[in-house]
Scaffold this motif. Sequence first.
Motif, PDB file in Angstrom:
ATOM      1  N   GLY A 104       0.793  -1.231   0.000  1.00  0.00           N
ATOM      2  CA  GLY A 104       0.000   0.000   0.000  1.00  0.00           C
ATOM      3  C   GLY A 104       0.819   1.271   0.000  1.00  0.00           C
ATOM      4  N   PHE A 105       1.932   1.306   0.747  1.00  0.00           N
ATOM      5  CA  PHE A 105       2.666   2.560   0.891  1.00  0.00           C
ATOM      6  C   PHE A 105       3.389   2.965  -0.393  1.00  0.00           C
ATOM      7  N   GLU A 125      -1.834   6.220  -4.947  1.00  0.00           N
ATOM      8  CA  GLU A 125      -2.989   6.700  -4.181  1.00  0.00           C
ATOM      9  C   GLU A 125      -2.630   7.033  -2.735  1.00  0.00           C
ATOM     10  N   SER A 126      -1.581   6.398  -2.192  1.00  0.00           N
ATOM     11  CA  SER A 126      -1.171   6.700  -0.810  1.00  0.00           C
ATOM     12  C   SER A 126      -0.163   7.849  -0.762  1.00  0.00           C
ATOM     13  N   HIS A 165      -1.582   1.396   4.957  1.00  0.00           N
ATOM     14  CA  HIS A 165      -2.115   2.118   3.799  1.00  0.00           C
ATOM     15  C   HIS A 165      -2.984   1.184   2.962  1.00  0.00           C
ATOM     16  N   GLN A 210      -6.361   0.452   4.581  1.00  0.00           N
ATOM     17  CA  GLN A 210      -7.305   1.548   4.375  1.00  0.00           C
ATOM     18  C   GLN A 210      -7.886   1.503   2.961  1.00  0.00           C
ATOM     19  N   GLN A 211      -7.042   1.187   1.979  1.00  0.00           N
ATOM     20  CA  GLN A 211      -7.515   1.089   0.593  1.00  0.00           C
ATOM     21  C   GLN A 211      -8.491  -0.076   0.434  1.00  0.00           C
TER      22      GLN A 211
END
Length: 729
Positions: free
Chosen positions: A218-219, A223-224, A296, A299-300
Motif C-alpha cells: 500500500g505505501f 494513491e497513498s 495504507h 485503508q484502501q
Amino acid sequence: MLEVILKRMDTLSKLDNSSSTDARRLDELSSAINRFQPAGLVEKIQAIAQNVSNMAIRVEQILQSSMMQGRAVRDGTTSQCEVPRDSRFPECPGKVDWMRARWTSDPCYAFYGVDGSDCSFLVYLSEVEWFCPPLAWRNQTSPPTQHTQQAKSPKRQAAFRTDLSVLLEQVGSGKESLSFMKRRIRRLAQQWATAANRLDVKLGQRWRDQKKILVHVGFLTEESGDVFSPKVLKGGPLGEMVQWADILTALHVLGHNLKISMSVKDLQGFLGVPPGRGSCPLTGPLPFDLIYTDYHGLQQMKQHMGLSLKKHKCHIRVIDTFGTEPAYNHEEYATLHGYRTNWGYWNLNPRQYMTMFPHTPDNSFMGFVSEELNETEKRSIQQNKVNNMAVVYGKEASMWKLQQGKDSFLEILHRYMEVHGTVYYETQRPPEVPPFVKNHGLLPQHELQQLLRKAKLFIGFGFPYEGPAPLEAIANGCIFLQPKFQPPHSSLNHEFFRGKPTSREVFSQHPYAEQYIGRPHVMTVDYNNSLEFDSAIKEIMKTKVEPFLPYEYTCEGMLERVHAYVQNQDFCVPEPPFVPTNFSRQGSAAAVRPNGPLFVPIPNSTALGWTSNVTAPTAWPPLSSLRLLVSQEGQSCVDACHSAGFICEPAHFRFINNKESLRGLEVQCEVVDSEINHILPAFSVLRRECGLQREPLLFSCAGHSPKYRRVCPCRDYRRGQVALCRDCL
C-alpha cells in the motif's frame, strides 16, 4: 456539485407528478444557486459547503422518490415488493430507506441490478447483501454474495523454488523503489537458494500446503502518496522496502502462488471489486488464502471491499514496523479509554500484525534478512579491520541535527578514531557534518558493505529507530555503539512515536541489538556522560569481535519462520473458549474431571507447565511450550516472561484465563470477576481481587498496572529463532 444539482433539478421539473409546492421550492433553490458567485472568497465557499451537500442529498431524495412512485405504478409490483417486517431481519426496513435515498451514491448498486425500485432494493439486500429475507417469487438458487464460500479446490503441495526470474518480473518496474527491491532480490538470490535447500532437508520432505497469496504494498501506491520512491537515491528510509523485498522472496521461494499489487487498480482487479466507489461486496468469493499488506493497503481495502472486508479480514496480515498493541487495536475499547490513534482500531487478532523486530509479542515477528558471510569472508574481514575507523549511522543531513550535544561526543570520537559518514548531498557538502568527518556521500549497497568491512565501529546518533543497518554492520564485523535513552522514548514523550498504536518504551536506538545481541557486539551508553563515552571508545578499540548475524535474520531463519506462520496460523477458524472441566486424564472418560491440577511446577523453574496427565487441546504454538508465571506489580507480561528467559505467547492466554491457573499459582482470591480490560487476567494482592478477561481481542502481553500482578502465558523458544517455540516446527 452545483452543476449536478442544477441538472437534477432540471430533470425534476419535467416530472408530471411533482407537486406545485416542490416545484416552487425548486424554483427558489435554482434562483439561489444562480445568484451564487463562484468568484467569492475561499472562506465563503467553505461556509456554504455543508449546506450545498445537504441540498444535494435532499434533491436526490426527491428525484428518487418521484421516479420510484412512477415505476411502481407502471410495473404493478407494489404488492409483492412491500418491505417485510421480519424479526429475523430487523435492519431490513432501515436499509431499504437508506437505499431509497442513496442508491445512486455509488455505481456499484446499478452494477448489481438496482434501478431505484423497491423490488430492486429488496433483491439486492437479500441476494447480494444479507439484510432482508429472500423474496418468495425469486429463483433461490444461490445464497447471498456475502455468504458464498470459495469452492474447495483440491490442496496442492508447495515446492521450494530457487529460480527468482518470475518473481522479478512480477515486481514490475518504473519506480526507483521497485528497482531497489529487485537489486536486493538479485543480490541475495544465491543465499535464498542455499537456505531453501537447507530448510527442505530440515523439514524432511513433509507436506506443505500451497497457498494463494496476494501481496498489496500500500505505501508504494500512487494513491497513498508514495513519498518513499523519490527519496531512494537521496538518503531516504529503505527499511520498509528491504522488508517487503524479503517477504516477497520468502513467499516465492516457499512455493506459494503469488500475486503482487502496487496500485489500487491492481488491487481491485485481483479481489473482484465491482465498478464504483467501494460500497458493495466483492463480485464473488475471496480468491486468496492470505493477503499481506500494510496500514495504507488496509485503508484502501476498506474503501474498495465494502462489507466484504469484515467477512474476509481474518485472511489479512498487516506488515507493521513498530507494532500495534491490543488496547489500540480494539476500536471500542481504544475510543473509550484514550488509546485511539490514526492507526490501529481495526479489531484484528493482534497476531495478524507483523513487525520488523520481535519487540511486541502480541504481534507476530516477520523480520527481514541480512547478508550472511562465509568463513573465508569472515577471516578476511578480521584481518583487514582498521582499528581506529568509525562509520556514522545517518544518511540524511537532518539526522546529524537531532542529537543534542552531538559536537561534544563526536569530538571525543575524533580524538581516537577517523570518522566516516555516508550523508547524501547533491553539490555542496552538508553543513551539519563536521569538517573532520570524511563524507563519502550516499553509497550503493556493495560499496557501503566494503566500508563496513573495514570499519571497527558503527555509531548511532539515536535516530533512526530500529532500522536494518546496525544488523548489517554487526554482520560485517563492526561493534555498534548506541545511545541509552533516559527517560525511555515513547508515544507519551516523543514526537516520532506520537500517534503510533503502541505504548512501548524504547530504552535505546535499537532495543533488539541491545537485548538479543548485546556485548561485545553492541554497546549502549549514556552519550551525555563524556567519561562513560570516552571509556566505551577505548574499550571498543581493544575488543576483537567476529562478524555475527542472529539466525532469525538469515535467509534460512526467515524462511523457517514464514513457513511456520503460513502453515499454522489460521485466524478464520473461531477459537472456542477453553473450559478446563471438559478435559480429562489420559485414558479416562471425556466428561470426567482430573483429580490433579492442569498446571504443574516445571523442574528448575518458578514457572508452571501443562500437566502430562491431561491430553492438551490442539493449539499452535502447542501447549507443551506453555510456561505459566506471574508478573510483579506494574510489570507487563512482556517483561515478566523476558526476565525468566521466556517469551510472552498471546495464543496461550485463552488456556490460562481461568480459576485453574489462579489455583495453580496459589493466588488468594476473595472475588473473581470477568471484565473487559487489557491488563486481565490479573490480581490484586492487597485487595485479594482477581480478574479474568471477557474480550479475547484484549488479551495483552503489553498491558500493566501498578495495582495488579499479571497472570502471564510465557513460552520457550528455539535458539536464534525467538518467534518459534521448540516444538513449533
